[in-house]
Write a protein that holds these residues in place. Structure first.
Motif, PDB file in Angstrom:
ATOM      1  N   ALA A   1       0.834  -1.205   0.000  1.00 58.88           N
ATOM      2  CA  ALA A   1       0.000   0.000   0.000  1.00 58.88           C
ATOM      3  C   ALA A   1       0.867   1.251   0.000  1.00 58.88           C
ATOM      4  O   ALA A   1       0.549   2.249  -0.652  1.00 58.88           O
ATOM      5  N   HIS A   2       1.952   1.171   0.713  1.00 62.14           N
ATOM      6  CA  HIS A   2       2.832   2.335   0.788  1.00 62.14           C
ATOM      7  C   HIS A   2       3.405   2.674  -0.575  1.00 62.14           C
ATOM      8  O   HIS A   2       3.525   3.830  -0.971  1.00 62.14           O
ATOM      9  N   LYS A   3       3.723   1.630  -1.331  1.00 60.08           N
ATOM     10  CA  LYS A   3       4.271   1.821  -2.681  1.00 60.08           C
ATOM     11  C   LYS A   3       3.215   2.459  -3.604  1.00 60.08           C
ATOM     12  O   LYS A   3       3.519   3.382  -4.362  1.00 60.08           O
ATOM     13  N   ILE A   4       1.995   1.966  -3.499  1.00 53.66           N
ATOM     14  CA  ILE A   4       0.940   2.540  -4.332  1.00 53.66           C
ATOM     15  C   ILE A   4       0.743   4.012  -3.979  1.00 53.66           C
ATOM     16  O   ILE A   4       0.573   4.861  -4.852  1.00 53.66           O
ATOM     17  N   ALA A   5       0.784   4.306  -2.688  1.00 52.19           N
ATOM     18  CA  ALA A   5       0.609   5.690  -2.243  1.00 52.19           C
ATOM     19  C   ALA A   5       1.685   6.587  -2.834  1.00 52.19           C
ATOM     20  O   ALA A   5       1.394   7.688  -3.319  1.00 52.19           O
ATOM     21  N   SER A   6       2.920   6.117  -2.837  1.00 49.37           N
ATOM     22  CA  SER A   6       3.972   6.987  -3.365  1.00 49.37           C
ATOM     23  C   SER A   6       3.907   7.067  -4.889  1.00 49.37           C
ATOM     24  O   SER A   6       4.196   8.109  -5.471  1.00 49.37           O
ATOM     25  N   ASP A   7       3.497   5.960  -5.547  1.00 49.50           N
ATOM     26  CA  ASP A   7       3.293   6.029  -6.996  1.00 49.50           C
ATOM     27  C   ASP A   7       2.214   7.053  -7.346  1.00 49.50           C
ATOM     28  O   ASP A   7       2.325   7.808  -8.315  1.00 49.50           O
ATOM     29  N   LEU A   8       1.162   7.055  -6.545  1.00 55.96           N
ATOM     30  CA  LEU A   8       0.072   7.998  -6.797  1.00 55.96           C
ATOM     31  C   LEU A   8       0.524   9.440  -6.565  1.00 55.96           C
ATOM     32  O   LEU A   8       0.142  10.343  -7.298  1.00 55.96           O
ATOM     33  N   ASP A   9       1.332   9.631  -5.534  1.00 53.90           N
ATOM     34  CA  ASP A   9       1.881  10.973  -5.283  1.00 53.90           C
ATOM     35  C   ASP A   9       2.604  11.472  -6.522  1.00 53.90           C
ATOM     36  O   ASP A   9       2.457  12.619  -6.925  1.00 53.90           O
ATOM     37  N   GLU A  10       3.374  10.561  -7.087  1.00 53.92           N
ATOM     38  CA  GLU A  10       4.142  10.924  -8.269  1.00 53.92           C
ATOM     39  C   GLU A  10       3.203  11.265  -9.434  1.00 53.92           C
ATOM     40  O   GLU A  10       3.380  12.268 -10.115  1.00 53.92           O
ATOM     41  N   ALA A  11       2.197  10.421  -9.628  1.00 53.44           N
ATOM     42  CA  ALA A  11       1.254  10.657 -10.730  1.00 53.44           C
ATOM     43  C   ALA A  11       0.505  11.971 -10.542  1.00 53.44           C
ATOM     44  O   ALA A  11       0.264  12.709 -11.494  1.00 53.44           O
ATOM     45  N   PHE A  12       0.171  12.278  -9.299  1.00 55.39           N
ATOM     46  CA  PHE A  12      -0.558  13.518  -9.033  1.00 55.39           C
ATOM     47  C   PHE A  12       0.331  14.748  -9.146  1.00 55.39           C
ATOM     48  O   PHE A  12      -0.161  15.846  -9.349  1.00 55.39           O
ATOM     49  N   SER A  13       1.633  14.554  -8.977  1.00 56.04           N
ATOM     50  CA  SER A  13       2.524  15.717  -9.031  1.00 56.04           C
ATOM     51  C   SER A  13       2.595  16.252 -10.450  1.00 56.04           C
ATOM     52  O   SER A  13       2.881  17.425 -10.677  1.00 56.04           O
ATOM     53  N   GLN A  14       2.356  15.367 -11.431  1.00 52.19           N
ATOM     54  CA  GLN A  14       2.174  15.893 -12.778  1.00 52.19           C
ATOM     55  C   GLN A  14       0.739  16.385 -12.838  1.00 52.19           C
ATOM     56  O   GLN A  14      -0.108  15.898 -12.120  1.00 52.19           O
ATOM     57  N   ASN A  15       0.474  17.320 -13.737  1.00 50.32           N
ATOM     58  CA  ASN A  15      -0.869  17.897 -13.765  1.00 50.32           C
ATOM     59  C   ASN A  15      -1.893  16.953 -14.348  1.00 50.32           C
ATOM     60  O   ASN A  15      -1.574  16.011 -15.059  1.00 50.32           O
TER      61      ASN A  15
ATOM     62  N   ASN B   1       6.608   6.807   7.602  1.00 54.49           N
ATOM     63  CA  ASN B   1       6.017   6.615   8.917  1.00 54.49           C
ATOM     64  C   ASN B   1       4.601   6.037   8.926  1.00 54.49           C
ATOM     65  O   ASN B   1       4.012   5.852   9.965  1.00 54.49           O
ATOM     66  N   TYR B   2       4.070   5.809   7.762  1.00 61.60           N
ATOM     67  CA  TYR B   2       2.709   5.277   7.725  1.00 61.60           C
ATOM     68  C   TYR B   2       2.609   4.246   6.598  1.00 61.60           C
ATOM     69  O   TYR B   2       3.123   4.466   5.505  1.00 61.60           O
ATOM     70  N   ASP B   3       1.946   3.126   6.880  1.00 60.29           N
ATOM     71  CA  ASP B   3       1.952   2.040   5.882  1.00 60.29           C
ATOM     72  C   ASP B   3       0.753   2.038   4.926  1.00 60.29           C
ATOM     73  O   ASP B   3       0.728   1.280   3.969  1.00 60.29           O
ATOM     74  N   PHE B   4      -0.248   2.872   5.196  1.00 59.33           N
ATOM     75  CA  PHE B   4      -1.436   2.971   4.329  1.00 59.33           C
ATOM     76  C   PHE B   4      -2.207   1.660   4.194  1.00 59.33           C
ATOM     77  O   PHE B   4      -2.944   1.470   3.233  1.00 59.33           O
ATOM     78  N   ALA B   5      -2.020   0.766   5.139  1.00 60.14           N
ATOM     79  CA  ALA B   5      -2.665  -0.552   5.035  1.00 60.14           C
ATOM     80  C   ALA B   5      -4.180  -0.420   4.966  1.00 60.14           C
ATOM     81  O   ALA B   5      -4.838  -1.075   4.163  1.00 60.14           O
TER      82      ALA B   5
END
Length: 565
Positions: A84-98, A474-478
């Motif tokens: 889940a943590h990986k998906i969260a960071s992937d999404l952060d990246e996707a959202f950082s583009q417009n 610090n958070y796993d997003f489980a």
RNA sequence: GCACCCGUAGCUCAGCGGAUUAGAGUACUUGGCUUCGAACCAAGUGGUCGCAGGUUCGAAUCCUGCCGGGUGUACCA
């Protein structure tokens, strides 16, 4: 998801030197987060056992830190898990583009989208509800995929209805009645004269029918009285159409109706005759023979007047020449499928390059007393858009309970209910007009999704001043995994919906997201006192993304998120 | 006649080549509001995917035939 597909694509290329189209599915949660059947697809071309192929692929994929688990299952499926943590960071990246969810598939290309193109002879009825909804959604899908979009309301401001109007007006109405009744008076005389024409036809007479045709011809020839009447009627009708479209919150860039194309159409027909593509029959009518069609397309009437094919011919030519359209999407009913096949063949025959897409949709049925279904028709009594909107708003207001909501929000909810119903099924499926279902405010409905969005927005608003902590590792997003996975699907949903012009996929998606969100919300406190600072930051950030996707997806469907409901 | 579309839970519809239990809404039965909004959530009842063949490792999904319904088949759009 795109990222995962890409990783597998590269792996397949490296291992087997093959370019495979990677289809990712979301299997039952107990199998994995994603699954692919590439191994089975490759088995044929590689001439190898699918499980063997899957085995080699798995070995390679396990080395990629994107995946927490890679397994072979059944005949050769590959099941993947991502933390889940990986998906969260992937999404952060996707959202950082417009513009999360959008793409540039249509970059550099121009598309004309035509809707709702109502008949101006009668008041706006639910018969044109779908052309507005589907056309508007098509417009939004094209915009979301990077096309240059031009929208055009191809008004039915011409043709036989004009003749009927004039006859009906003279026979059954007056200037006074027209002034007070407006479009409804025009609709009344239209219906009355149609009935008269029908009984005349049954008698074997055609005096009135000829008279109606004569009026049309007079209009084409610039007869003063005809032109004046036409302008008067059209002005009244157009005002009404604008009012209804305003209430539906749809609009177009242009309103080049059929009348605009009459002269142009006749010129095109003349050219076709000259080049020998078209031929004139003994009775004066002009046709074009088309390969693969038993019935030729009629491009000019025997009395020399224009008809739909005449104006549509000119429309295609105009759009290519003036707007450099690579594509034209025309939203009309299933009844016209055959005609548009002919029109596309005609376009091809005369060398029009613009690709013609007939965005057709099923008819609106009504329930008979005996339980059978039948297409809604003026004979059976159509429902007018004005009535539909009024009832929908009344129903939405009645449901507000204690909440104080604005008229604007009431309208958004009413439109949410009406429009979502249209998108709750494939556009080709006939729709059953049922008052209860049309205004459904619960379950698989617009208001259900709006409600989920409103709650998310409320939490975000209430916590706008909460200071953000760095979440990082610090958070796993489980607890958030289902929501994260659902968010990650969105870009693919938009792409597919746009490619197939199937907005119901977006409706299904936002509904699923709402469902996942409601479930999450039920079990996990987001910003209450018991929640730690880190959790609060992580969860509010997630909600911001959810809020964005709700608004974006609903916007494609022409639905807005109210402030309150 | 021919062409196109459609036959999936009582009803309205998704799914349209994939994984032991075919999904959703609605209806019906039951449980959950002193905790960020219950237009919500949880659980249950309910299906020979029109019928019959065929293709495939695998068919509600593809092919053929049949049955049933809808729409169209040049001077309406």
């Amino acid at each position: 998801m795109e990222k995962v597909s890409q990783i597998i694509h590269v792996a397949v290329k490296n291992l087997f030197n093959a370019n495979a189209e990677i289809s990712l599915s979301r299997p039952d949660a107990k199998f994995g987060d994603y699954a692919t059947n590439v191994a089975m697809q490759l088995a044929k071309s590689l001439g190898r056992n699918p499980r063997e192929i899957a085995g080699e692929l798995c070995e390679l994929l396990r080395k990629n830190d994107e995946f927490s688990e890679v397994e072979i299952a059944g005949p050769g499926f590959i099941n993947l898990r991502i933390s889940a943590h990986k998906i969260a960071s992937d999404l952060d990246e996707a959202f950082s583009q417009n513009n999360f969810g959008e793409n540039n598939d249509g970059a550099g290309k121009t598309v004309v989208v035509e809707y709702p193109s109502p008949n101006m002879a009668k008041p706006y009825s639910v018969g044109h509800l779908r052309s507005g909804n589907q056309g508007w959604a098509a417009r939004n899908l094209m915009l979301a995929t990077g096309w240059n979009v031009i929208t055009d309301n191809h008004l039915g401001d011409y043709g036989a209805p004009f003749g009927y109007w004039v006859l009906g007006f003279r026979k059954f109405s007056s200037d006074e009645q027209l002034a007070s009744g407006g479009i409804y008076e025009l609709g009344r005389v239209y219906v009355a004269i149609r009935a008269e024409l029908k009984s005349e036809q049954e008698r074997g007479d055609d005096t009135l029918a000829k008279e109606a045709q004569d009026w049309l011809l007079k209009l084409e020839n610039g007869d003063l009285e005809a032109v004046e009447l036409s302008e008067k009627f059209n002005r009244i009708s157009l005002e009404h159409i604008h009012e209804i479209m305003g209430r539906l919150r749809i609009s177009t860039d242009y309103e080049l109706g059929e009348k605009f194309y009459v002269e142009r159409g006749k010129n095109e027909v003349a050219k076709l005759l000259e080049s020998g593509i078209a031929k004139r029959n003994e009775d004066g009518s002009v046709i074009v023979e088309l390969d693969g069609f038993d019935t030729p397309i009629l491009v000019q009437k025997s009395n020399g007047a224009a008809l739909y094919a005449t104006t549509d011919l000119a429309t295609m030519v105009y759009r290519e020449r003036e707007w450099h359209a690579d594509r034209a999407i025309i939203a009309t009913g299933a009844e016209q499928v055959f005609y548009f096949q002919q029109l596309a063949a005609l376009a091809k025959k005369i060398g029009v390059k613009t690709e013609l897409t007939h965005l057709w949709f099923g008819v609106i049925d009504q329930l008979n007393d005996d339980g059978t279904r039948e297409k809604m028709s003026s004979r059976k009594g159509v429902v007018l858009m004005e009535e539909l909107l009024n009832v929908a708003e009344a129903k939405a207001r009645q449901n507000t309970k204690g909440e104080k909501i604005t008229d604007d929000d009431v309208r958004k909810i009413a439109l949410g209910a009406i429009k979502f119903t249209d998108f709750s099924q494939d556009r080709r499926t006939n729709i059953l007009f049922d008052w209860d279902q049309m205004f459904s405010l619960t379950g698989f409905s617009g208001p259900y999704v709006q409600y989920a969005a409103v709650r998310v927005n409320k939490i975000l608003r209430d916590n706008a001043d909460v200071s953000q902590a760095a979440v990082g590792e610090n958070y796993d997003f489980a607890k958030e995994k289902d929501v994260l996975l659902k968010l990650a699907e969105y870009p693919e949903v938009v792409r597919t919906a746009a490619n197939l012009l199937e907005p119901h996929r977006v409706a299904q998606y936002v509904y699923d997201l709402a469902k996942v969100m409601n479930r999450y919300y039920e079990t996990t406190p987001i910003a209450t006192d018991t929640v730690s600072q880190i959790e609060k930051s992580a969860r509010l950030e997630l909600l911001r993304k959810v809020s964005y996707v709700f608004a974006h997806g609903l916007q494609i469907l022409g639905i807005e998120v109210p402030e309150r409901m």
